[in-house]
Write an enzyme that holds these catalytic residues in place. Sequence first.
Site, PDB file in Angstrom:
ATOM      1  N   LYS A  39       0.840  -1.209   0.000  1.00  0.00           N
ATOM      2  CA  LYS A  39       0.000   0.000   0.000  1.00  0.00           C
ATOM      3  C   LYS A  39       0.871   1.255   0.000  1.00  0.00           C
ATOM      4  O   LYS A  39       2.064   1.185   0.314  1.00  0.00           O
ATOM      5  CB  LYS A  39      -0.891  -0.011   1.239  1.00  0.00           C
ATOM      6  N   ARG A 137     -11.170  -0.896  13.895  1.00  0.00           N
ATOM      7  CA  ARG A 137     -11.197  -0.223  12.587  1.00  0.00           C
ATOM      8  C   ARG A 137     -12.209  -0.986  11.743  1.00  0.00           C
ATOM      9  O   ARG A 137     -13.341  -1.121  12.151  1.00  0.00           O
ATOM     10  CB  ARG A 137      -9.772  -0.192  12.017  1.00  0.00           C
ATOM     11  N   HIS A 166      -6.624  -7.805  12.038  1.00  0.00           N
ATOM     12  CA  HIS A 166      -5.421  -6.962  12.101  1.00  0.00           C
ATOM     13  C   HIS A 166      -5.086  -6.632  13.553  1.00  0.00           C
ATOM     14  O   HIS A 166      -5.983  -6.363  14.353  1.00  0.00           O
ATOM     15  CB  HIS A 166      -5.668  -5.679  11.299  1.00  0.00           C
ATOM     16  N   ARG A 222       1.016 -11.646   6.388  1.00  0.00           N
ATOM     17  CA  ARG A 222       0.696 -10.466   5.569  1.00  0.00           C
ATOM     18  C   ARG A 222       1.653  -9.351   5.982  1.00  0.00           C
ATOM     19  O   ARG A 222       1.460  -8.713   7.006  1.00  0.00           O
ATOM     20  CB  ARG A 222      -0.751 -10.096   5.921  1.00  0.00           C
ATOM     21  N   TYR A 266      17.585  31.418   5.164  1.00  0.00           N
ATOM     22  CA  TYR A 266      16.415  32.171   5.626  1.00  0.00           C
ATOM     23  C   TYR A 266      16.391  32.238   7.147  1.00  0.00           C
ATOM     24  O   TYR A 266      16.582  31.230   7.818  1.00  0.00           O
ATOM     25  CB  TYR A 266      15.125  31.489   5.158  1.00  0.00           C
ATOM     26  N   CYS A 311      15.607  24.918   2.981  1.00  0.00           N
ATOM     27  CA  CYS A 311      14.788  25.694   2.042  1.00  0.00           C
ATOM     28  C   CYS A 311      13.862  24.745   1.289  1.00  0.00           C
ATOM     29  O   CYS A 311      13.932  23.527   1.463  1.00  0.00           O
ATOM     30  CB  CYS A 311      15.669  26.428   1.038  1.00  0.00           C
ATOM     31  N   ASP A 313      13.881  23.861  -1.890  1.00  0.00           N
ATOM     32  CA  ASP A 313      14.565  22.992  -2.858  1.00  0.00           C
ATOM     33  C   ASP A 313      16.040  22.774  -2.558  1.00  0.00           C
ATOM     34  O   ASP A 313      16.714  22.046  -3.287  1.00  0.00           O
ATOM     35  CB  ASP A 313      14.482  23.620  -4.262  1.00  0.00           C
TER      36      ASP A 313
HETATM   37  C1  PLP Z   1      -0.518  -2.002   6.753  1.00  0.00           C
HETATM   38  C2  PLP Z   1      -1.222  -3.247   6.990  1.00  0.00           C
HETATM   39  C3  PLP Z   1      -0.516  -4.453   7.027  1.00  0.00           C
HETATM   40  C4  PLP Z   1       0.979  -4.527   6.932  1.00  0.00           C
HETATM   41  O1  PLP Z   1       1.573  -4.023   8.087  1.00  0.00           O
HETATM   42  P1  PLP Z   1       3.161  -4.119   8.251  1.00  0.00           P
HETATM   43  O2  PLP Z   1       3.432  -3.723   9.625  1.00  0.00           O
HETATM   44  O3  PLP Z   1       3.715  -3.174   7.243  1.00  0.00           O
HETATM   45  O4  PLP Z   1       3.518  -5.519   7.935  1.00  0.00           O
HETATM   46  C5  PLP Z   1      -1.233  -5.621   7.175  1.00  0.00           C
HETATM   47  N1  PLP Z   1      -2.573  -5.598   7.284  1.00  0.00           N
HETATM   48  C6  PLP Z   1      -3.293  -4.460   7.265  1.00  0.00           C
HETATM   49  C7  PLP Z   1      -4.763  -4.517   7.401  1.00  0.00           C
HETATM   50  C8  PLP Z   1      -2.642  -3.248   7.130  1.00  0.00           C
HETATM   51  O5  PLP Z   1      -3.357  -2.109   7.125  1.00  0.00           O
END
Ligand code: PLP
Length: 371
Positions: A39, A137, A166, A222, A266, A311, A313
């Site tokens: 992502k 979530r 998650h 994952r 600056y 700055c 750039d």
């Molecule tokens: C971002 C995310 C992951 C991956 O998390 P990492 O810590 O980068 O491995 C896995 N599952 C969900 C739902 C996420 O939002």
Amino acid sequence: MKCTIENEPTWIEVNLSAVEDNTRYCMQLTRVPLMAVIKADAHGHGAVEVAKAALHAGASWLAVARFIEARALRQEGIDAPLLVLGMITPEDVDEAIHNNVTITLHSYEVADMLSGRARAVGKPANAHLKIDTGMGRLGVLSEQIVEFARYVEKNGDIRLDGLFSHFSMADFAEHPFTSTQIERFEKAVDALDQVGIKPPWIHIANSSATLTRPKARFTMTRAGQAILGLWPFEDTPPSNELRPAFSWKTSLASAKCLPKGWKIGYGQTYTLPEDQVIGVIPVGYGDGFRRAQGNEVIIDGYIAPVVGRICLDQTMVLLPKEYPLGTEIVLIGSQGNAAIDISDVAKRWNTDSVGVCTGIHHRVPRRYIYD
Ligand SMILES: *Cc1c(COP(=O)(O)O)cnc(C)c1O
């Protein structure tokens, strides 16, 4: 000392060999398939290139946050199984179904939307069911999962081939809440199993759990940060099994000796205490190099502090001596015996490693290397 004038004043170097090695390391450790989470343009590393490297190294699945990211991968010809972890809008569902993009099923509204569109398109919608085991979530609460899954079955036209959840505390290595979430997840998976719902892909482990929680492995893990070589833990020092893939480099634009008392940039926040060599690099906050205390770069294997205000750039640095135009400078990464880790920069910028690399703007081109 490298001194070639590069085509770009500043660039990100992404080592795809590191991505491949990290991907293989995760799978060798867990002995289960891996879903590579790419992502936010693979945290600024480049989603297409990182996806290809992870798949080449053996990853089975890809995951992105939004459908627009999934579309970009499909348009590049990447046809691997692909899960959208976040929201999908009704406008995008038909295209997702057509292109075999798997959708996160997390509410009755999404269930109705998927069934409805799948019927209209004439092809089932692929979905992974998201269970909220304590992230607060997206997801259906564990206690309501059986009733929900029955509703989905009755509605029809959804091919449910995954269950996932998650973690909220896995980045603290020993945190007990992670075990609580694993137990809740197991219970939900078992409850569904008992009513005959047994999807093949069961996944909860993010990078930190992939690395340290054997009980969180189920049938797939994952991982995002781990495959990029970013250390996910807040409370334990990095292991050297993972290799960072990300470096940020630039070339010296100017170096000149300025007299004692001369003021820099600056706001005149730095005054030379003696005659000093001041270098200028073509990187600024317009690239995502943030104004903060303690910024440094590496030149010729030496750490050189940033002086004056960054700055838009350009940025001024204090050099040990004069160097020629085009001398390579490292903002993140290593050169000679000196290194500036992403995690060091994250501390200075009051963020984490993901925040650092996703915050370098797309104005800075990404270059890909293998070693
Ligand atoms: C971002 C995310 C992951 C991956 O998390 P990492 O810590 O980068 O491995 C896995 N599952 C969900 C739902 C996420 O939002």
